[in-house]
Write an enzyme that holds these catalytic residues in place. Structure first.
Site, PDB file in Angstrom:
ATOM      1  N   HIS A 229       0.798  -1.233   0.000  1.00 22.22           N
ATOM      2  CA  HIS A 229       0.000   0.000   0.000  1.00 22.22           C
ATOM      3  C   HIS A 229       0.825   1.275   0.000  1.00 22.22           C
ATOM      4  O   HIS A 229       0.298   2.364  -0.125  1.00 22.22           O
ATOM      5  CB  HIS A 229      -0.930   0.028   1.210  1.00 22.22           C
ATOM      6  CG  HIS A 229      -0.196   0.275   2.495  1.00 22.22           C
ATOM      7  ND1 HIS A 229       0.473  -0.715   3.165  1.00 22.22           N
ATOM      8  CD2 HIS A 229       0.010   1.406   3.207  1.00 22.22           C
ATOM      9  CE1 HIS A 229       1.046  -0.208   4.239  1.00 22.22           C
ATOM     10  NE2 HIS A 229       0.792   1.075   4.288  1.00 22.22           N
TER      11      HIS A 229
HETATM   12  C1  UD1 Z   1      -2.096   4.747   6.343  1.00 21.64           C
HETATM   13  C2  UD1 Z   1      -0.820   5.184   7.042  1.00 21.64           C
HETATM   14  C3  UD1 Z   1       0.251   4.110   6.911  1.00 21.64           C
HETATM   15  C4  UD1 Z   1      -0.274   2.764   7.353  1.00 21.64           C
HETATM   16  C5  UD1 Z   1      -1.554   2.443   6.567  1.00 21.64           C
HETATM   17  C6  UD1 Z   1      -2.159   1.106   6.936  1.00 21.64           C
HETATM   18  C7  UD1 Z   1      -0.399   7.618   7.058  1.00 21.64           C
HETATM   19  C8  UD1 Z   1       0.422   8.684   6.494  1.00 21.64           C
HETATM   20  N1  UD1 Z   1      -0.274   6.409   6.488  1.00 21.64           N
HETATM   21  O1  UD1 Z   1      -1.848   4.693   4.950  1.00 21.64           O
HETATM   22  O2  UD1 Z   1       1.356   4.455   7.715  1.00 21.64           O
HETATM   23  O3  UD1 Z   1       0.699   1.760   7.123  1.00 21.64           O
HETATM   24  O4  UD1 Z   1      -2.497   3.486   6.839  1.00 21.64           O
HETATM   25  O5  UD1 Z   1      -3.324   0.884   6.216  1.00 21.64           O
HETATM   26  O6  UD1 Z   1      -1.129   7.849   7.994  1.00 21.64           O
HETATM   27  N2  UD1 Z   1      -9.473   4.009   2.500  1.00 21.64           N
HETATM   28  C9  UD1 Z   1     -10.657   3.281   2.477  1.00 21.64           C
HETATM   29  N3  UD1 Z   1     -11.171   2.903   3.677  1.00 21.64           N
HETATM   30  C10 UD1 Z   1     -10.612   3.231   4.852  1.00 21.64           C
HETATM   31  C11 UD1 Z   1      -9.418   3.976   4.845  1.00 21.64           C
HETATM   32  C12 UD1 Z   1      -8.855   4.345   3.673  1.00 21.64           C
HETATM   33  O7  UD1 Z   1     -11.214   2.981   1.435  1.00 21.64           O
HETATM   34  O8  UD1 Z   1     -11.145   2.855   5.910  1.00 21.64           O
HETATM   35  C13 UD1 Z   1      -8.870   4.387   1.209  1.00 21.64           C
HETATM   36  C14 UD1 Z   1      -9.199   5.799   0.814  1.00 21.64           C
HETATM   37  O9  UD1 Z   1      -9.400   5.808  -0.572  1.00 21.64           O
HETATM   38  C15 UD1 Z   1      -7.928   6.566   1.138  1.00 21.64           C
HETATM   39  C16 UD1 Z   1      -6.856   5.517   0.924  1.00 21.64           C
HETATM   40  O10 UD1 Z   1      -7.466   4.281   1.308  1.00 21.64           O
HETATM   41  O11 UD1 Z   1      -7.770   7.677   0.344  1.00 21.64           O
HETATM   42  C17 UD1 Z   1      -5.617   5.725   1.725  1.00 21.64           C
HETATM   43  O12 UD1 Z   1      -5.892   5.889   3.097  1.00 21.64           O
HETATM   44  P1  UD1 Z   1      -4.955   6.830   4.027  1.00 21.64           P
HETATM   45  O13 UD1 Z   1      -5.483   6.826   5.391  1.00 21.64           O
HETATM   46  O14 UD1 Z   1      -4.762   8.120   3.364  1.00 21.64           O
HETATM   47  O15 UD1 Z   1      -3.544   6.159   3.996  1.00 21.64           O
HETATM   48  P2  UD1 Z   1      -3.060   4.648   3.928  1.00 21.64           P
HETATM   49  O16 UD1 Z   1      -2.466   4.439   2.589  1.00 21.64           O
HETATM   50  O17 UD1 Z   1      -4.106   3.686   4.391  1.00 21.64           O
END
Ligand code: UD1
Length: 408
Positions: A229
């Site tokens: 990811h």
């Molecule tokens: C975040 C953390 C990372 C961790 C990872 C585990 C930061 C900077 N990064 O990255 O350190 O290893 O989480 O998962 O905080 N989304 C969903 N459902 C959710 C959450 C997210 O669909 O419940 C999707 C959304 O499209 C979102 C994308 O995932 O834009 C990324 O989520 P985000 O929280 O921005 O960062 P992660 O890549 O998950």
């Protein structure tokens, strides 16, 4: 008789935080049940950075964490949106609850946002998993780690390498406490339950498409596990395409693969037009993000892990699963082969991944347990916070007395 009450807020925001906070909450409950003169008044705040059932809700049920007392419902967004919105909402919580301590875990945006807000409110801050450094400032998590550690009053480290990093940065040694790895508390608590699951049931209950499940996966005898990811692997379509092609066309000729796919990665793979093909590949099984027990079951049964997750790297170390860490650096060097661990850095170069994949699938499990990764880290953390609190309270009291004396 209770003579001292310590008000603590702890913060979770994203998936890797839940396994770190569950043992901490349990250790607080245990402390309260045993202590007659000190009571810890604990509030759990969820920033809502992760909000899906699969990325958040299911972990509360599985790890038996009570629903958060406060949910800031921040949701997805750019980094600045996530951090800014969290700070605005968390400031209100702090002004309202006025805790003595805020405890943050890990390195996600929630960690950094709540640390800054806490210190601006003049409240003491403890960081669980302090001192990890990748020395790669292009990683959002490294920025979060640096900011949080710079602001923390108590830096609770998982290993001596992390403690040394902090000393090298000039952090006052009295603030650094080596307590061990709290994720391993969660692993120890859940491993017996995870063993009871079958690989087949895990895969069947979470598959993304109606794929035929290969025999080797059905009976859990032989398979590899993939998770990915990080922006460095998934945001660049060329890099992502090369890795996916290697997995789908080459790696699967040696081993069937199970890939619990992160929503972020799935969205990008769909955008670059690869999702349909993968869903038809009978040897590369895509699943929804898995629950904690399901992932633990697959990890302890897999022949190899290919991942860019820090938490999985640590779990592979303790379980002995050969692990290809798809990054050029790691903030968790203790898990690497050169420190006796199960992990090798392969970056996102397909030639590295291919070479190490072929080497590692022939390798036996080699579990390694670094010092204090023993399942008792949360208890040590609670003791550290309580004793630090009592010491600083005493100092404040003496100081007040002295200034009163001086004023007279
Ligand atoms: C975040 C953390 C990372 C961790 C990872 C585990 C930061 C900077 N990064 O990255 O350190 O290893 O989480 O998962 O905080 N989304 C969903 N459902 C959710 C959450 C997210 O669909 O419940 C999707 C959304 O499209 C979102 C994308 O995932 O834009 C990324 O989520 P985000 O929280 O921005 O960062 P992660 O890549 O998950």
């Amino acid at each position: 008789m209770i003579i001292n009450s310590i008000k603590i807020i702890s913060v979770v925001g994203a998936r890797p935080n839940f396994m770190k906070i569950a043992p901490f909450i349990k250790a607080i409950e245990e402390f309260n049940s045993k202590s007659s003169d000190i009571y810890i008044d604990h509030t759990l705040v969820h920033t809502g950075q992760h909000y899906d059932e699969k990325m958040s809700g299911s972990f509360f049920k599985e790890l038996q964490i009570d629903q958060p007392d406060v949910n800031l419902e921040i949701g997805s967004g750019t980094h600045a949106e996530q951090v800014g919105n969290t700070m605005i909402a968390f400031e209100k919580v702090l002004k309202n609850l006025k805790p003595h301590w805020v405890v943050v875990v890990g390195d996600v945006n929630a960690t950094c946002a709540c640390s800054i807000t806490t210190k601006k409110e003049g409240i003491r801050l403890a960081h669980i998993e302090a001192g990890l450094r990748s020395y790669d400032i292009a990683m959002p998590e490294e920025i979060n780690r640096l900011v949080t550690d710079r602001l923390s009053d108590l830096l609770l480290t998982p290993d001596s390498i992390s403690s040394n990093n902090l000393q090298d940065e000039g952090v006052d040694e009295r603030k650094i406490k080596l307590v061990g790895n709290i994720m391993i508390d969660t692993l120890e608590t859940n491993i017996t339950e995870a063993k009871k699951l079958s690989t087949e049931s895990v895969v069947k209950s979470s598959m993304l498409a109606e794929q035929q499940i290969p025999e080797s996966v059905m009976n859990g005898s032989q398979f590899g596990l993939v998770t990915m990811h990080r922006p460095s692997n998934v945001d660049n379509p060329k890099v992502l395409r090369e890795i996916v092609t290697f997995l789908a066309e080459e790696a699967t000729s040696k081993l069937d693969l199970i890939w619990p796919i992160h929503p972020r990665t799935k969205n990008i793979i769909a955008k670059i037009g690869l999702l349909e093909d993968i869903l038809k590949n009978p040897k590369l099984l895509l699943t929804e993000p898995l629950g904690y027990l399901q992932m633990l079951k697959l990890n302890m049964s897999a022949d190899i892990m290919l991942t860019d997750s820090g938490g999985l790297q640590e779990e592979c170390c303790v379980l002995g699963t050969p692990c290809l860490t798809m990054r050029w650096n790691t903030e968790r060097p203790i898990t690497l082969k050169e420190h006796g661990g199960a992990s090798v850095l392969v970056g996102n170069s397909v030639s590295n991944i291919r070479r190490e994949f072929l080497r590692c699938i022939a390798q036996d499990r080699k579990p390694k347990r670094p010092k204090l990764w023993d399942g008792n880290t949360a208890k040590r953390i609670v003791n550290c916070i309580v004793s630090e609190h009592l010491q600083t309270e005493e100092v404040c009291f003496e100081f007040e007395e002295e200034s009163k004396f001086k004023a007279v």
